[in-house]
Design an enzyme around this catalytic site. Structure first.
Site, PDB file in Angstrom:
ATOM      1  N   HIS A  60     -56.509  23.522  65.787  1.00 16.30           N
ATOM      2  CA  HIS A  60     -56.757  24.525  64.597  1.00 16.30           C
ATOM      3  C   HIS A  60     -57.709  25.205  64.238  1.00 16.30           C
ATOM      4  O   HIS A  60     -57.674  26.454  63.931  1.00 16.30           O
ATOM      5  CB  HIS A  60     -55.840  23.533  63.251  1.00 16.30           C
ATOM      6  CG  HIS A  60     -54.627  23.147  63.340  1.00 16.30           C
ATOM      7  ND1 HIS A  60     -54.149  21.742  63.179  1.00 16.30           N
ATOM      8  CD2 HIS A  60     -53.343  23.703  63.500  1.00 16.30           C
ATOM      9  CE1 HIS A  60     -52.979  21.793  63.229  1.00 16.30           C
ATOM     10  NE2 HIS A  60     -52.443  22.763  63.645  1.00 16.30           N
ATOM     11  N   GLU A 104     -42.548  29.988  58.417  1.00 17.99           N
ATOM     12  CA  GLU A 104     -42.068  29.012  59.128  1.00 17.99           C
ATOM     13  C   GLU A 104     -40.800  28.865  59.219  1.00 17.99           C
ATOM     14  O   GLU A 104     -39.994  29.000  58.076  1.00 17.99           O
ATOM     15  CB  GLU A 104     -42.676  27.760  58.554  1.00 17.99           C
ATOM     16  CG  GLU A 104     -42.072  26.440  59.136  1.00 17.99           C
ATOM     17  CD  GLU A 104     -42.041  26.134  60.693  1.00 17.99           C
ATOM     18  OE1 GLU A 104     -43.283  26.060  61.118  1.00 17.99           O
ATOM     19  OE2 GLU A 104     -41.142  25.884  61.137  1.00 17.99           O
ATOM     20  N   ASP A 135     -37.464  33.851  59.863  1.00 16.30           N
ATOM     21  CA  ASP A 135     -37.577  33.737  61.342  1.00 16.30           C
ATOM     22  C   ASP A 135     -38.670  34.890  61.558  1.00 16.30           C
ATOM     23  O   ASP A 135     -38.534  35.837  60.934  1.00 16.30           O
ATOM     24  CB  ASP A 135     -36.269  34.440  61.794  1.00 16.30           C
ATOM     25  CG  ASP A 135     -36.409  34.880  63.396  1.00 16.30           C
ATOM     26  OD1 ASP A 135     -37.490  35.199  63.633  1.00 16.30           O
ATOM     27  OD2 ASP A 135     -35.308  34.528  64.015  1.00 16.30           O
ATOM     28  N   ASP A 153     -48.853  30.412  65.677  1.00 12.37           N
ATOM     29  CA  ASP A 153     -48.889  28.994  65.878  1.00 12.37           C
ATOM     30  C   ASP A 153     -47.630  28.451  66.225  1.00 12.37           C
ATOM     31  O   ASP A 153     -46.777  27.906  65.348  1.00 12.37           O
ATOM     32  CB  ASP A 153     -49.522  28.556  64.657  1.00 12.37           C
ATOM     33  CG  ASP A 153     -49.764  26.920  64.620  1.00 12.37           C
ATOM     34  OD1 ASP A 153     -49.801  26.514  65.686  1.00 12.37           O
ATOM     35  OD2 ASP A 153     -50.151  26.335  63.624  1.00 12.37           O
ATOM     36  N   SER A 154     -47.169  28.907  67.483  1.00 11.89           N
ATOM     37  CA  SER A 154     -45.946  28.571  67.752  1.00 11.89           C
ATOM     38  C   SER A 154     -45.692  27.329  68.797  1.00 11.89           C
ATOM     39  O   SER A 154     -46.779  26.937  69.171  1.00 11.89           O
ATOM     40  CB  SER A 154     -45.289  29.852  68.418  1.00 11.89           C
ATOM     41  OG  SER A 154     -45.948  30.039  69.646  1.00 11.89           O
ATOM     42  N   ASP A 156     -43.879  25.963  72.683  1.00 13.87           N
ATOM     43  CA  ASP A 156     -43.696  26.808  73.890  1.00 13.87           C
ATOM     44  C   ASP A 156     -42.646  27.752  74.078  1.00 13.87           C
ATOM     45  O   ASP A 156     -41.704  27.556  72.981  1.00 13.87           O
ATOM     46  CB  ASP A 156     -43.362  25.852  74.967  1.00 13.87           C
ATOM     47  CG  ASP A 156     -44.428  24.616  75.061  1.00 13.87           C
ATOM     48  OD1 ASP A 156     -45.478  24.523  74.528  1.00 13.87           O
ATOM     49  OD2 ASP A 156     -44.193  23.531  75.876  1.00 13.87           O
TER      50      ASP A 156
END
Ligand code: AG3
Length: 277
Positions: A60, A104, A135, A153-154, A156
């Site tokens: 973070h 989110e 989305d 901050d996704s 994979d």
């Protein structure tokens, strides 16, 4: 106690001994909370470790601070993904920040984070924070020239997150930035996910003039060597002589002035991957 394994590839993984605390199926994914002797509580989405109490600060801090320090005066910041709140907490350490939007897709992640990860999610209810359950790809459609910093901050690039690693999405990110805007994305492991890593770099370079890649050591992510890609059309993101004094004022445990000064020092093999991508 159970043994949990995240399969990093078909042949290698991370295994931890754990108590299962909570397992739910949301509309989007399976959310699992484990309690482990070494890493404390762990948040796992569809079998992939997102964060742990013990090492979350590394990811973070390294995701949020370089871009925020490089920007001359970050006021409006957007986080896409990041429902656990760790990135938001770090952003709010910068005194110039007035407004943080968190987009989110899965509300359940936020609910679980607030219940089981209070030290990570502690700033989600700060008055400067606004949460959007949407989305990310659609959210950006309506926001042009607004943000100073956009942070990806996704998870994979598989399933729902795949679009977040492609050129059309980065175009939308670029349009959502105002003058001096900077984007940063988590871009996977150069060791075990070379294809994802090189692919993200290639797509980001198609869109932004200045692009830099830096690394951090995250013990619970595949291989431990993790990458971040920072980009801007306005700012030379590789010039880490800027705003150094601001680094010293941050209360951090990993990011520091020396790391900032050498942010773009990359191992030879990582440079090679970038050269040929
Ligand atoms: N985003 C997760 C990074 C990807 C981890 N990948 C994996 N374990 N295979 C982190 C969200 C934390 N805010």
């Amino acid at each position: 106690m159970i043994w949990f394994t995240e399969y990093w590839t078909e042949n290698v993984g991370l295994t931890v001994k754990a108590h299962e605390v909570k397992r739910i199926k949301s509309k989007y994914q399976e959310i699992l909370v484990l309690d482990t002797p070494e890493f404390g509580k762990m948040l796992i989405l569809d079998g992939l470790v997102q964060t742990t109490e013990r090492d979350e600060f590394i990811y973070h801090e390294m995701l949020a601070h370089p871009a925020l320090v490089m920007h001359p005066q970050p006021e409006r910041v957007l986080v896409i993904g990041g429902g656990d709140g760790g990135t938001v907490r770090e952003i709010l350490k910068h005194p110039s920040v007035k407004e943080v939007h968190l987009c989110e897709i899965d509300e359940e992640v936020i609910i679980v984070a607030e219940k089981y990860f209070p030290t990570i999610s502690e700033k989600l209810r700060d008055p400067r924070v606004k949460i959007f359950i949407e989305d990310g790809n659609e959210f950006l459609q309506e926001r042009k020239g607004y943000y100073d910093v956009v942070i990806m901050d996704s998870s994979d690039p598989v399933g729902a997150s795949e679009v977040l690693f492609k050129e059309p999405f980065y175009q939308k990110v670029k349009q959502s930035l105002r003058e001096n805007g900077i984007m940063v994305a988590q871009t996977e492991s150069p060791v075990l996910q070379e294809k994802y890593f090189a692919g993200a770099y290639r797509e980001i370079r198609k869109v932004f003039r200045n692009v830099g890649v830096y690394l951090a050591y995250v013990p619970t992510y595949p291989s431990g060597m993790w990458s971040f890609t920072i980009a801007s059309d306005y700012i030379d993101v590789k010039d880490t002589s800027r705003n150094r004094e601001r680094v010293k004022e941050l209360k951090t445990k990993y990011f520091c002035d020396n790391i900032y000064a050498c942010l773009f020092a990359l191992p030879q093999f990582v440079q090679e991957i970038l050269k040929k991508s």
